[in-house]
Each structure stands twice: as C-alpha cells, then as structure tokens.
Design a protein around this motif. Structure first.
Motif, PDB file in Angstrom:
ATOM      1  N   ALA A  59       0.811  -1.216   0.000  1.00 16.21           N
ATOM      2  CA  ALA A  59       0.000   0.000   0.000  1.00 16.21           C
ATOM      3  C   ALA A  59       0.845   1.268   0.000  1.00 16.21           C
ATOM      4  O   ALA A  59       0.379   2.316  -0.453  1.00 16.21           O
ATOM      5  N   ASP A  60       2.073   1.183   0.500  1.00 15.03           N
ATOM      6  CA  ASP A  60       2.890   2.387   0.668  1.00 15.03           C
ATOM      7  C   ASP A  60       4.308   2.140   0.164  1.00 15.03           C
ATOM      8  O   ASP A  60       5.285   2.371   0.878  1.00 15.03           O
ATOM      9  N   ALA A  61       4.408   1.679  -1.062  1.00 17.96           N
ATOM     10  CA  ALA A  61       5.719   1.293  -1.604  1.00 17.96           C
ATOM     11  C   ALA A  61       6.714   2.448  -1.593  1.00 17.96           C
ATOM     12  O   ALA A  61       7.914   2.246  -1.376  1.00 17.96           O
ATOM     13  N   ALA A  62       6.255   3.668  -1.817  1.00 17.54           N
ATOM     14  CA  ALA A  62       7.146   4.824  -1.850  1.00 17.54           C
ATOM     15  C   ALA A  62       7.482   5.346  -0.454  1.00 17.54           C
ATOM     16  O   ALA A  62       8.360   6.195  -0.303  1.00 17.54           O
ATOM     17  N   GLY A  63       6.773   4.874   0.562  1.00 15.42           N
ATOM     18  CA  GLY A  63       7.056   5.300   1.928  1.00 15.42           C
ATOM     19  C   GLY A  63       6.431   6.625   2.321  1.00 15.42           C
ATOM     20  O   GLY A  63       6.790   7.192   3.357  1.00 15.42           O
ATOM     21  N   ARG A  64       5.461   7.110   1.562  1.00 15.77           N
ATOM     22  CA  ARG A  64       4.840   8.395   1.874  1.00 15.77           C
ATOM     23  C   ARG A  64       4.115   8.348   3.213  1.00 15.77           C
ATOM     24  O   ARG A  64       4.265   9.247   4.056  1.00 15.77           O
ATOM     25  N   GLU A  65       3.331   7.295   3.432  1.00 15.82           N
ATOM     26  CA  GLU A  65       2.575   7.192   4.684  1.00 15.82           C
ATOM     27  C   GLU A  65       3.499   6.940   5.880  1.00 15.82           C
ATOM     28  O   GLU A  65       3.210   7.372   6.998  1.00 15.82           O
ATOM     29  N   LEU A  66       4.595   6.251   5.641  1.00 22.37           N
ATOM     30  CA  LEU A  66       5.585   6.064   6.708  1.00 22.37           C
ATOM     31  C   LEU A  66       6.144   7.411   7.145  1.00 22.37           C
ATOM     32  O   LEU A  66       6.265   7.691   8.346  1.00 22.37           O
ATOM     33  N   LEU A  67       6.471   8.271   6.187  1.00 25.14           N
ATOM     34  CA  LEU A  67       7.023   9.585   6.519  1.00 25.14           C
ATOM     35  C   LEU A  67       5.993  10.451   7.243  1.00 25.14           C
ATOM     36  O   LEU A  67       6.335  11.188   8.177  1.00 25.14           O
ATOM     37  N   ILE A  68       4.737  10.384   6.829  1.00 25.90           N
ATOM     38  CA  ILE A  68       3.686  11.139   7.515  1.00 25.90           C
ATOM     39  C   ILE A  68       3.559  10.649   8.955  1.00 25.90           C
ATOM     40  O   ILE A  68       3.442  11.452   9.891  1.00 25.90           O
ATOM     41  N   SER A  69       3.606   9.336   9.152  1.00 27.68           N
ATOM     42  CA  SER A  69       3.520   8.778  10.502  1.00 27.68           C
ATOM     43  C   SER A  69       4.671   9.293  11.364  1.00 27.68           C
ATOM     44  O   SER A  69       4.464   9.712  12.521  1.00 27.68           O
TER      45      SER A  69
END
Length: 325
Positions: free
Chosen positions: A51-61
C-alpha cells in the motif's frame, strides 16, 4: 520560569512520541538519545510494502511523532531545536531534536500535551453533533503553522466525489490479495497481546454506512472480529477535510505528518475525533485525479473526517525497549 532537566525532557519527548498516530498503527519509528539530542529514524521494516511502496505514509507517521516530541518538549519547558532530514547520506534519519531556550509553555500547548495519550483514531460514523466552525478555523490555522493546508470540504458534490473515490479504491484493493494480506497482518484478533497493529476493539465488527458512504478498512476480513458497539446512532459523516502540500518531497511528507498531529491534538482537546481514508491516496492515478480536480494542484496527503464520538476505545503501543535504538 522552571523546566525539568534536559535529559528528562528528552525522555518525556520519546515517551510521548510512542502515542503518535501511524498507518495501521505500524509505529514505523525508532529513537535514540545521545547527550542532549534525540534522533528520530524511520523503521523501513515496518513500511507497508504494497500500500505504501514509496514510503509516503511512513514519513507522515514519523512526522506525527516529531510534532508529538516538539509538543512534549514545550510542555517540559524548552523551545525545541529541530533539524529535519539533517543528513542526506542517512535517509532513515528523519530529524534530530534538542532542548533549546527555556520557556514558560502557554496553556494552548499544555492542552495539546494533556491529550497525547488519549487521542484515538475513529473507524466508523460520528454522532449527529456538529463540529463548531470556530474550531474548524483553529484546525486550519494549526495546519498553516506547519506550512501545510487543511481544507474543509463544504460542497456536497465534492464530498460525494471523495466518497466515491474511496469506495472505488476500497473495492479494487479488496480484490487484490496482496493488499488484503498486508492489511490483515496488522489486524489483531480478540485477546491478542501484540502492542502494534489495530486491536479488535479499535474497529467495528460490522461497519454502519454513512451517507455518502465512506468505507472503512475491512480489518475483520472474513473473521468474526471487531467491536460490537452499537453504532446505530453514529451515522454522520462529520466534516470532511483534505490535508495537502505544495510539493511531494520527503520533507513535504514529514511536514504533513507534523501538521496532521497538530490538527488531531487540537481537535482532541475539544472532544473531536478523526477518521482517516487513505485508500484512494494509495493508488497513484486516483491521487493524481484528486490533486488536479479537487486540490487545486496541491498534493493530497490525507483524507479525514472530523466529528464527535462517544466510544471509549483502547489503544496499544510498543514499549520503549522496542523503539529505542
């Protein structure tokens, strides 16, 4: 003015950061304290690889965790000195934070600090209780302070479009076995002792439709899991809002996370909760459609609904021993 010792302020900041929101409660971060500085690092092993291959949601978290640390440090009596993405050669190092000038924290930040551990993500409809316009204005201002835009969606037609995009993305993802397996890997069964992921009491066993319908993630997925809270009176959509940034760099994503947590804590301090809908943002073509047609060219980083709920859900977080490097 009085403040706690710097080391104690750093420890309090990390303790508070544990309670930041993260996608599926993955808690994709680690912290380390060296001298009078705390480092925040991304934990790529907790990234959603489908779902978050680019890591965008990880960075938001992780950005949400950073704002939480800033808030805790202000409550401890220090103005935080923050460096974001300080070393290009260490991409997992997202920020460092040091206690700066001694300050007297104002009541506004104390109010945020008091709700850090009590804020909860909502995963259903809201009670039919209006969110005051004055509070919405304050939430918009909170995002602006972080260099991010929060836009309440007032047009019924636009709300219907966003709901339809959410339903479309949910339908596509539900047909993709990779998405489904990744989702349920972060869903806890009843009685689980895990300290990450979404606990069974944190999502409804059977979601009640709102109008228009904003579908929730199907964490129960073919199981008889989830809470049995009576949601018959909680069918309001609430206030739909979009969090957007001008750019879409790693720095923009971290800023979006800080703005998100600023908004969430400000809302929680006034008894308002948030439900998130990131399905459409996890599909590049739908996200681009939203950017051009609904966000005036800015990049949508979060779709949320804000409202009042009377549910008293629990939450889980990993102990410090697991997140300190």
């Amino acid at each position: 003015m009085r403040s706690v010792p710097a080391k104690q302020a750093l420890e309090a900041a990390v303790e508070a950061a544990r309670w930041a929101p993260s996608v599926h409660n993955t808690q994709p971060w680690t912290f380390s304290i060296s001298g009078e500085e705390v480092s925040l690092r991304a934990d790529p092993g907790r990234k959603l690889r489908v779902a978050d291959a680019a890591g965008r949601e990880l960075l938001i978290s992780c950005g949400a965790a950073l704002f939480t640390m800033r808030t805790a440090m202000r409550c401890a009596g220090f103005e935080p000195e923050v460096r974001t993405l300080p070393d290009p050669d260490r991409p997992s190092l997202l920020a460092t934070l040091r206690p700066g000038t001694v300050i007297e924290p104002d009541e506004s930040f104390r109010a945020l600090g008091r709700v850090i551990e009590h804020r909860r993500t909502h995963r259903a409809g809201f009670a039919d209780v209006p969110v005051p316009d004055r509070l919405i204005e304050r939430l918009v201002s909170a995002a602006t302070e972080e260099g991010v835009r929060l836009t309440p969606v007032r047009s019924p037609q636009a709300i219907s479009v966003i709901a339809a995009l959410t339903r479309a993305a949910q339908g596509v993802q539900a047909q993709d076995r990779r998405f489904s397996l990744e989702l349920i890997s972060w869903a806890q069964p009843p009685g689980s002792s895990r300290k990450d992921g979404v606990p069974a009491q944190g999502y409804p066993r059977q979601a009640v439709r709102t109008s228009p319908d904003f579908p929730q993630r199907d964490y129960s997925w073919r199981h008889d899991w989830g809470s049995q809270t009576d949601q018959r009176a909680a069918t309001s959509v609430g206030v739909v809002a979009l969090l957007t940034t001008r750019g879409d760099t790693r720095l923009d994503c971290v800023a979006a996370g800080q703005a998100l947590q600023h908004v969430l804590l400000r809302a929680a301090a006034h008894g308002v909760s948030a439900a998130f809908h990131t399905q459409a943002l996890e599909m590049s073509r739908l996200r681009e459609f939203m950017r051009h047609e609904l966000c005036s060219g800015e990049y949508p980083q979060m779709i949320m609904r804000l409202g009042v709920t009377f549910d008293d859900k629990g939450s889980v977080r990993r102990p410090l021993s697991e997140i300190m490097a």
